[in-house]
Design a protein around this motif. Structure first.
Motif, PDB file in Angstrom:
ATOM      1  N   PRO A 185      42.647  31.585  41.264  1.00 14.57           N
ATOM      2  CA  PRO A 185      41.355  31.095  40.774  1.00 14.57           C
ATOM      3  C   PRO A 185      40.234  32.127  40.791  1.00 14.57           C
ATOM      4  O   PRO A 185      39.332  32.076  39.951  1.00 14.57           O
ATOM      5  N   GLY A 186      40.284  33.081  41.708  1.00 16.47           N
ATOM      6  CA  GLY A 186      39.209  34.052  41.797  1.00 16.47           C
ATOM      7  C   GLY A 186      39.210  35.086  40.694  1.00 16.47           C
ATOM      8  O   GLY A 186      38.178  35.725  40.440  1.00 16.47           O
ATOM      9  N   VAL A 187      40.343  35.285  40.014  1.00 16.14           N
ATOM     10  CA  VAL A 187      40.420  36.345  39.013  1.00 16.14           C
ATOM     11  C   VAL A 187      40.856  35.875  37.628  1.00 16.14           C
ATOM     12  O   VAL A 187      40.721  36.635  36.663  1.00 16.14           O
ATOM     13  N   ILE A 188      41.359  34.664  37.510  1.00 18.42           N
ATOM     14  CA  ILE A 188      41.865  34.203  36.214  1.00 18.42           C
ATOM     15  C   ILE A 188      40.808  34.271  35.114  1.00 18.42           C
ATOM     16  O   ILE A 188      41.096  34.739  34.000  1.00 18.42           O
ATOM     17  N   PRO A 189      39.552  33.861  35.341  1.00 21.38           N
ATOM     18  CA  PRO A 189      38.558  34.002  34.265  1.00 21.38           C
ATOM     19  C   PRO A 189      38.319  35.454  33.858  1.00 21.38           C
ATOM     20  O   PRO A 189      37.898  35.724  32.743  1.00 21.38           O
ATOM     21  N   GLU A 190      38.607  36.361  34.767  1.00 23.59           N
ATOM     22  CA  GLU A 190      38.409  37.787  34.495  1.00 23.59           C
ATOM     23  C   GLU A 190      39.527  38.358  33.638  1.00 23.59           C
ATOM     24  O   GLU A 190      39.274  39.168  32.740  1.00 23.59           O
ATOM     25  N   VAL A 191      40.773  37.971  33.886  1.00 25.43           N
ATOM     26  CA  VAL A 191      41.902  38.696  33.301  1.00 25.43           C
ATOM     27  C   VAL A 191      42.666  37.956  32.216  1.00 25.43           C
ATOM     28  O   VAL A 191      43.576  38.531  31.629  1.00 25.43           O
TER      29      VAL A 191
END
Length: 459
Positions: free
Chosen positions: A242-248
């Motif tokens: 959840p901490g990086v999915i919007p980023e990658v």
């Protein structure tokens, strides 16, 4: 001291088999550095430049005019952090509450507990509940080497802090130092390729099967999507980051498959049979256990461009060990050197997860160079990389003698367009890379895992 971006570019480019003369097509703009005892901003600019240069080389191979590549060092450094500015919402914290550096009886150790099964492995070894103070008290009675070995033995992720000298003399550090930055493996003959570059989208029509997790692999495939590749990311039914999915997940379609089931494996093989590229970050034996070792992948898809990642490298006693950027920084002397150089009282890692990001762009460059080879030689290819070898590259290059810090990102660093992500509206930072005739842009907003079906869109 002159900036080291061109040095990193040359090392990466030549390790991938690129002709050194091509590096003259790259220019770097901007000045300043991320705060570190290592040349992190130079690595960021050099790694992104290598991926961009691979795109320019591919365009030339297709008969297009060779394009100059320009890298903005400041934006490149920011792209090694986060590129997303949410509007009215926020991303979850990137770290599990138990993850972190702990003082043990004879030094420091890092526990990586973001995945539930990794957290449980560490807690089982320590014999405590998931409470930070209890974990710290339990760790304090252990020797770092003993705790590292115990957590790893139980299927968890941990790394004792070693300094540069200790890593250089460590059996695995010695093995990593002797490895190439990129292992280049021959593939099989490719079928006739009728792929035609669309104007301004040099990777349009290319299908990329993405079997990667945080963070290097997703960075690689995000880059490929930025030049038009059709990226299909596959995750297990219960996986989340959840901490990086919007980023990658920018530019990608994201589906789920249960590869423990025969139906899931068949679907994956069907996808692979019509893919052009596979990018994977599983431990070396994981795909083999599914019947998809390198030979099987080549048999299913002749001419495949196959690029893979391992944390600790491909030789030595720790080959195949579970690992992440923050753990490799502890093992390889980076966190200890930061602590020493900055006079800190605890481990001081890099200001960004630079090993992940840099390795991601190395992988992206490997994919595009593999496509160029397939175009020219009608051959598939394989490339293997590792976070540990990228760490060796970073520590081999002198850091800037005096580093003026970058100014904070401002509104002008972001695109004015609204990106309708799967979590809410956001602004995305402007790309750090410019290639004449090939704008870096994404056709899909970032979206949640499992938001698409496991099928290819028409070419």
């Amino acid at each position: 001291m002159a900036e080291s971006s061109p040095t990193f570019l040359r090392e990466i480019w030549t390790s991938l088999g690129g002709e050194p003369a091509w590096t003259r097509e790259v220019s770097f703009t901007g000045s300043g550095d991320l705060p570190s005892v290592f040349a992190v901003s130079d690595l960021a600019a050099g790694a992104i430049a290598a991926a961009g240069l691979a795109v320019a080389e591919l365009m030339s191979a297709r008969g297009l005019t060779a394009s100059k590549v320009r890298i903005d060092r400041r934006l490149a450094s920011f792209w090694f952090q986060t590129t997303l500015r949410p509007d009215g919402w926020s991303t979850p914290p990137p770290w599990d509450p138990i993850a972190g550096d702990y003082a043990a009886a004879d030094g420091w150790i890092r526990l990586h507990t973001n995945a539930p099964h990794h957290r449980q492995a560490a807690l089982s070894v320590l014999g405590v509940e998931a409470e930070k103070n209890a974990v710290a008290k339990a760790v304090s009675s252990w020797r770092i080497d003993d705790l590292e070995a115990a957590v790893v033995e139980h299927g968890g992720c941990a790394a004792a802090m070693r300094d540069l000298a200790a890593w250089a003399s460590h059996p695995h550090g010695t093995s990593v130092a002797a490895e190439p930055l990129a292992w280049l493996d021959d593939g099989d003959p490719a079928p006739s390729d009728d792929w035609v570059i669309a104007p301004g989208r040099p990777l349009a029509g290319i299908r990329v099967l993405d079997l990667t997790r945080v963070l290097a692999g997703p960075v690689a495939t995000r880059f490929l999507a930025g030049f038009g590749a059709g990226v299909l990311r596959i995750d297990p039914p219960d996986w989340d980051e959840p901490g990086v999915i919007p980023e990658v997940t920018l530019g990608k379609r994201c589906a789920r498959l249960d590869l423990r089931q025969a139906g899931g494996r068949r679907t994956l093989e069907d996808l692979l049979a019509t893919a052009d590229v596979i990018v994977h970050g599983y431990r070396p034996d994981a795909l083999a256990r599914l019947g998809l070792d390198a030979a099987a992948r080549r048999r299913i898809r002749p001419g495949l461009v196959d690029v893979s990642l391992d944390a600790y490298g491909w030789t030595g006693p720790w080959r195949g060990r579970r690992g992440f950027d923050s753990l490799v920084q502890m093992s390889s002397g980076i966190a200890a050197e930061g602590m020493r150089g900055l006079g800190a009282a605890r481990p001081r890692p890099l200001p960004v997860q630079a090993l992940d990001h840099a390795t991601g762009y190395i992988m992206a460059a490997a994919v595009v160079r593999g496509l160029t080879r397939r175009l020219i030689d009608r051959m598939g290819s394989g490339t293997r990389t590792s976070l540990a070898r990228t760490a060796a590259l970073l520590t081999s290059v002198p850091a800037p003698e005096s580093a003026g810090a970058f100014a904070e990102a401002t509104d002008s660093d972001y695109s004015p367009a609204i990106e309708p992500t799967g979590w809410g509206p956001a602004h995305r930072m402007k790309p750090p890379l410019e290639i004449a005739g090939a704008a870096m842009r994404w056709d899909h907003a970032a979206n949640r895992l499992g938001s698409s079906e496991p099928v290819w869109l028409p070419r």
